[in-house]
Write a protein that holds these residues in place. Sequence first.
Motif, PDB file in Angstrom:
ATOM      1  N   GLN A  47     -16.418  -2.430  38.120  1.00  0.00           N
ATOM      2  CA  GLN A  47     -16.444  -3.738  37.470  1.00  0.00           C
ATOM      3  C   GLN A  47     -16.025  -4.824  38.455  1.00  0.00           C
ATOM      4  N   GLY A  48     -16.586  -6.012  38.257  1.00  0.00           N
ATOM      5  CA  GLY A  48     -16.184  -7.157  39.061  1.00  0.00           C
ATOM      6  C   GLY A  48     -17.019  -7.349  40.312  1.00  0.00           C
ATOM      7  N   GLU A  49     -17.820  -6.346  40.667  1.00  0.00           N
ATOM      8  CA  GLU A  49     -18.700  -6.497  41.816  1.00  0.00           C
ATOM      9  C   GLU A  49     -20.017  -7.115  41.356  1.00  0.00           C
ATOM     10  N   GLU A  50     -20.619  -7.920  42.203  1.00  0.00           N
ATOM     11  CA  GLU A  50     -21.877  -8.558  41.857  1.00  0.00           C
ATOM     12  C   GLU A  50     -23.027  -7.624  42.177  1.00  0.00           C
ATOM     13  N   GLY A  51     -23.720  -7.185  41.161  1.00  0.00           N
ATOM     14  CA  GLY A  51     -24.807  -6.240  41.343  1.00  0.00           C
ATOM     15  C   GLY A  51     -24.799  -5.226  40.214  1.00  0.00           C
ATOM     16  N   TRP A  52     -25.421  -4.062  40.465  1.00  0.00           N
ATOM     17  CA  TRP A  52     -25.554  -3.105  39.375  1.00  0.00           C
ATOM     18  C   TRP A  52     -25.348  -1.671  39.875  1.00  0.00           C
TER      19      TRP A  52
ATOM     20  N   GLN B 190     -19.899   0.417  34.099  1.00  0.00           N
ATOM     21  CA  GLN B 190     -19.082   0.285  35.295  1.00  0.00           C
ATOM     22  C   GLN B 190     -17.640   0.671  34.979  1.00  0.00           C
TER      23      GLN B 190
ATOM     24  N   ASP C 112     -23.212   0.818  49.243  1.00  0.00           N
ATOM     25  CA  ASP C 112     -23.927  -0.247  48.545  1.00  0.00           C
ATOM     26  C   ASP C 112     -25.114  -0.689  49.392  1.00  0.00           C
TER      27      ASP C 112
ATOM     28  N   GLN D 266     -27.431  -4.098  49.320  1.00  0.00           N
ATOM     29  CA  GLN D 266     -27.765  -5.410  48.756  1.00  0.00           C
ATOM     30  C   GLN D 266     -27.292  -5.485  47.308  1.00  0.00           C
ATOM     31  N   GLN D 267     -28.196  -5.648  46.324  1.00  0.00           N
ATOM     32  CA  GLN D 267     -27.727  -5.839  44.947  1.00  0.00           C
ATOM     33  C   GLN D 267     -27.346  -4.526  44.251  1.00  0.00           C
TER      34      GLN D 267
ATOM     35  N   ILE E  33     -24.874  -1.709  43.891  1.00  0.00           N
ATOM     36  CA  ILE E  33     -23.469  -1.601  44.309  1.00  0.00           C
ATOM     37  C   ILE E  33     -22.842  -0.281  43.852  1.00  0.00           C
TER      38      ILE E  33
ATOM     39  N   THR F 299     -18.633   0.438  50.712  1.00  0.00           N
ATOM     40  CA  THR F 299     -19.277  -0.871  50.654  1.00  0.00           C
ATOM     41  C   THR F 299     -20.379  -0.939  51.708  1.00  0.00           C
TER      42      THR F 299
END
Length: 585
Positions: free
Chosen positions: A514-519, A524, A558, A560-561, A563, A568
């Motif tokens: 949670q809290g990361e930008e992406g999917w 999550q 990860d 790009q989008q 995650i 990382t």
Amino acid sequence: MQTDQTIPTHYPRPQFERKDWINLNGKWDFNFDDANIGEREQWYKKHDFDSEIMVPFTYETKASGIGEETFHPYIWYRRSLEIPEEGTGKRALLHFNASDYVTKVWVDGQFVGSHQGGYTKFAFDVTDYLNHSGHHELVVKVEDSNSCYQPRGKQRWISENFGCWYVQTTGIWQTVWLEFVNEHHLESVKMTPDIDTSSVLFEYQFADSATYSNLRVQTDIQFDGKPVKSFSQTVDRSSMETKMNIASGIGEWKVKLWHPNHPNLYDVTFTLYDGESVVDQVESYFGMRKVSIENGQVLLNNSPIYQKLILDQGYWPDSMLTPPSDEAMIEDIEKTMEMGFNGVRKHQKIEDPRFLYWCDKKGLLVWSEAAATYEFSQEAVDNFTKEWIDIVQQNYNHPSIITWVPFNESWGVKNIFTDEKQQRFTEGIYYLTKSLDSMRPVIVNDGWEHTVSDILALHDYEEFGEVFAERYADKEKIIHNERTHNHHKFAMASGYHYQGQPIIISEYGGIAFQGEEGWGYGNQVATEEAFLQRYQSITQAIKDCAYVSGYCYTQITDVQQEINGLLTEDRKPKISLGKIREINS
């Protein structure tokens, strides 16, 4: 132009190494050509290029010094080169390890040739175009498209990223280099180990020649610096083969096998003589290992091996598909092994030869997967087949590659469940692969809807271990298409039947924080504790399933989008690597 990126400088083809070569990576002149006027205006003869680029990084990357993500279908490169003294009087071979997608080459304004394919290496003999001493001008045009009929892998074909598709890769994205050889030289040597007879089959391919009367090739095998076997034979045609027993060569009764626990490699030197003069010498290596299938299990060296793989897409934040350095590739391999995985599924990408070299050296198993097309047509069949043949032939000698994966999740063959033409296409690729390489398993349609396939590879992103265990409790219902294995796809295509193949869960997990930008896949998680609980639950459910012989977790980093990496994009662990290892053990 400013870039802090290291330029790859190591020898770019470590399985077939010569001493006379120069690296052409570095600063090149560069130009977009959106209107496609460059050839008409003869930019290959004289043109004021308006920018610079750092090869081998594509213009979309920060490492290139440009960093523009807008798609440009036509691009040009130029640089000067000078033939060094050691290249005088020799053939000059211009190598591209990878350039996406159609590459055209000119030397001193003369057209040399073109190549189609974004993931395979190729070379041109430019000797006859170097008709004067001093500086020469090398000009390259690359043409790309958003076509779904060309193998593109995870490269997007619309203007924005979506789902699990990322910024496109356009142009030169692996090392460019110049090599110098005599007229008589080796083109390739195919090496096939046979541990059951303690022998290796060497298949030599020589440059075409009007006469072979004075040529002989000597093969010297060493292990750990000690001579093993040496043999010599007369060359009488452009291709020939020899099978050599290598046992007892170092005072031992058995050969040294390659395995993740002991990645033994034999060094081999090929020396080509014209009379008593050495005209070519190549350094190489091979691993003695066998991959086979018996009783629903994959065997390595005649013993079952439980495969604990991780999905690896080979992306870096500043250089995308291009590995930024040997050190970066080694870091990925070592962190993979530190987490208790024994292999990678190289997803939708044919990796740099040096990555495969380090997998060979360190003992990491590799599933080699093709970049997919996304529509089915005669053009797509032609494009894919030609490129796949090159891939199998070029990477055949790497002992770390233990599985070929030409198709994934019905991409490019979206109607394969019932469409006979698409089914026959995948069958054709299967048997074609087997004709080129009879020693490795081939997975046809990793994920679901298999046709002919040596392994049944299933994708399932179920979040809960207890649900997973219940779903796979009845093997017969899954393998006979009485139920789906993931709520939306059957294991077999219509008309095909399970033949006792090993079953591997080749995609699962995909957990994101949670809290990361992406999917990521499923819900999550908020904490490391929650992550580890879920990871342990689903992984243990797979390990407890007696008929499943391995798994592949999504994914190492990860991208790009997307995650859902254990690391990382810049390779920082999200959770304790030791705790992941403990669950995998």
